[in-house]
Design a protein around this motif. Sequence first.
Motif, short mmCIF file in Angstrom:
data_model
loop_
_atom_site.label_atom_id
_atom_site.label_comp_id
_atom_site.label_asym_id
_atom_site.label_seq_id
_atom_site.Cartn_x
_atom_site.Cartn_y
_atom_site.Cartn_z
N UNK A 3 26.35 30.26 34.07
CA UNK A 3 26.16 30.87 35.39
C UNK A 3 27.43 30.73 36.22
N UNK A 4 27.44 31.43 37.33
CA UNK A 4 28.56 31.32 38.26
C UNK A 4 29.37 32.59 38.36
N UNK A 5 30.12 32.67 39.43
CA UNK A 5 30.94 33.84 39.72
C UNK A 5 31.29 33.83 41.18
N UNK A 6 31.36 35.02 41.77
CA UNK A 6 31.65 35.12 43.20
C UNK A 6 30.43 34.65 43.97
N UNK B 122 23.65 34.49 32.47
CA UNK B 122 22.96 35.11 33.61
C UNK B 122 23.57 34.51 34.88
N UNK B 123 24.62 35.11 35.40
CA UNK B 123 25.49 34.44 36.38
C UNK B 123 24.86 34.08 37.73
N UNK B 124 23.85 34.84 38.18
CA UNK B 124 23.27 34.65 39.51
C UNK B 124 24.30 34.85 40.62
N UNK B 125 25.38 35.52 40.30
CA UNK B 125 26.48 35.74 41.24
C UNK B 125 27.13 37.09 40.95
N UNK B 126 27.87 37.59 41.92
CA UNK B 126 28.70 38.77 41.68
C UNK B 126 29.86 38.42 40.76
N UNK B 127 30.56 39.43 40.32
CA UNK B 127 31.61 39.25 39.32
C UNK B 127 33.01 39.24 39.92
N UNK B 128 33.12 39.50 41.24
CA UNK B 128 34.41 39.91 41.79
C UNK B 128 35.47 38.82 41.88
N UNK B 129 35.13 37.59 41.52
CA UNK B 129 36.16 36.55 41.53
C UNK B 129 37.05 36.64 40.29
N UNK B 130 36.47 37.10 39.17
CA UNK B 130 37.22 37.13 37.91
C UNK B 130 37.18 38.48 37.19
N UNK B 131 36.25 39.37 37.59
CA UNK B 131 36.07 40.65 36.90
C UNK B 131 35.93 41.77 37.92
N UNK B 132 36.12 43.01 37.45
CA UNK B 132 35.98 44.17 38.32
C UNK B 132 34.53 44.42 38.70
N UNK B 133 33.64 44.20 37.74
CA UNK B 133 32.22 44.44 37.97
C UNK B 133 31.41 43.76 36.87
N UNK B 134 30.08 43.85 36.98
CA UNK B 134 29.23 43.18 35.99
C UNK B 134 29.39 43.78 34.60
N UNK B 135 29.77 45.05 34.53
CA UNK B 135 29.94 45.71 33.23
C UNK B 135 31.12 45.10 32.48
N UNK B 136 32.27 44.97 33.17
CA UNK B 136 33.43 44.36 32.54
C UNK B 136 33.12 42.92 32.14
N UNK B 137 32.40 42.22 33.00
CA UNK B 137 32.03 40.82 32.72
C UNK B 137 31.12 40.74 31.49
N UNK B 138 30.12 41.62 31.41
CA UNK B 138 29.21 41.62 30.27
C UNK B 138 29.90 42.01 28.98
N UNK B 139 30.80 42.98 29.06
CA UNK B 139 31.56 43.39 27.88
C UNK B 139 32.43 42.24 27.37
N UNK B 140 33.02 41.51 28.31
CA UNK B 140 33.86 40.37 27.92
C UNK B 140 33.02 39.31 27.19
N UNK B 141 31.83 39.04 27.70
CA UNK B 141 30.95 38.06 27.05
C UNK B 141 30.57 38.53 25.65
N UNK B 142 30.19 39.79 25.53
CA UNK B 142 29.80 40.33 24.23
C UNK B 142 30.94 40.20 23.23
N UNK B 143 32.15 40.57 23.65
CA UNK B 143 33.31 40.50 22.76
C UNK B 143 33.62 39.06 22.35
#
Length: 457
Positions: free
Chosen positions: A359-362, A428-449
């Motif tokens: 978990x975690x993010x913006x 399941x971050x419970x947070x927005x992605x904007x501290x490290x990623x452009x959006x949740x899609x980029x963040x999810x793709x990174x996790x999958x990869x």
Amino acid sequence: MGSEHINFLQKLKSKTVVVMGMGKTGIALSNFLIGKCKELIVTDSHNVNSLDSYISSNVRTEFGGHKKETFQKCDLLIVSPGVPEDNFFVQIAFASGVEVISEIEFAWRLSNIPLVSITGTNGKTTTLTMLSEILVNSDFRISVGGNIGRPLIDVVQNETNDLDFILCEVSSFQLELSSSLRPYLAMITNVTEDHIGRHKSIEDYLSVKTKLLCNQKKNDVKIINSDDPITKHLEFEGEQETLTFSRKGEVEKGSFVKNDKIYIISDDTIQEVCDISEIYLPGLHNLENLLGACAAGSFLGADIVSMKRTAINFKGLPHRMEVISKKNDITWINDSKATNVGSTKMSLLSLRENVILIAGGFDKNSNLDYILPAVKSKVIKIFLIGDSAKRFYEFFQSEVETEIVFNLEDAVSIISKRAISGQTVLFSPACSSFDQFDDYIQRGNAFRELVNERYEN
């Protein structure tokens, strides 16, 4: 197009129109408005020279900052969702007597196709997609847009008279400046604490969400989640027809679960949709999403067979409880779309014990007490990343084993070495992605990869 919609379009010819914000929505608006108003000005606080190929040369552009006089002297200001109502320049427009509206509001004023709109903190995209499949399976002609990814103006611009419905996902940001929006069918899936940085309080947030309902008349319908304590009272407000859905008990009109089966009730007629064991997507939240979609589909005229077919075959959307690996009996789930504590809570409650949570993010400064019971009952360890890591650590460390790691890559690397058979790794971050990623899609793709790379080696 009806007479009032044609009249609105004709009036644009004498107006100076400003489009504020040049994201996907702003570009679609600008392209639609070319040649339809006296003067078109597009403006963005950032330098967006890369948009030259998207914006016609006969449009006045103001990039890299805004000018007061632009907002004082225009006749109509259309604001993109990312711009809050209390923005300094928006307030200048208000003070100058300029009409200020959202893109959703603008597009709705141009269409006479019945609008089916869904909002809510969580589940609105999945519910809308389920509903679209139910309607298509019942041979209705629909088009889909809004917050789901395609600007509503693009849908309206390309609509044809043979459409039965336009389906539109609507966010709270889009509702802020939608003063006369009147959907034929409006649904609120749920309301939990989210976007408090913009809406200031849960009360303000709920007030914005209910704008979707406030212009409806007797021939319209609203659909409310009667299991949600924050929205339940909305059942009894307004003159429109009310349907409800519940996974906890029977309802008077709508959809519900009883004895592990989904039912639709309408005009005192009860019909069975399916057994919940037949639903392809796991999770309590997906059960609620399906109930909402079935209630809406029933009102709009869809058949029970189409509802059951959707329940059995709908495989979900990326980044929403997406199972990406089960190697070595360790399940890895990508739930990057969980940008608030309410969504993560429902995801946890949908799983058995032995969950390793990333978990975690913006940090939205959400109330972590809301998620604590689910964490205590399901999670054996939390790995924390991002801007919120320190606050989350201080809150959870006394309740469950907790560790801060540098980034998502470190979390996946460590867990892949420590996880054992029978455990579930939930991102399941419970947070927005904007501290490290452009959006949740980029963040999810990174996790999958990261997971796929780890198990391919």
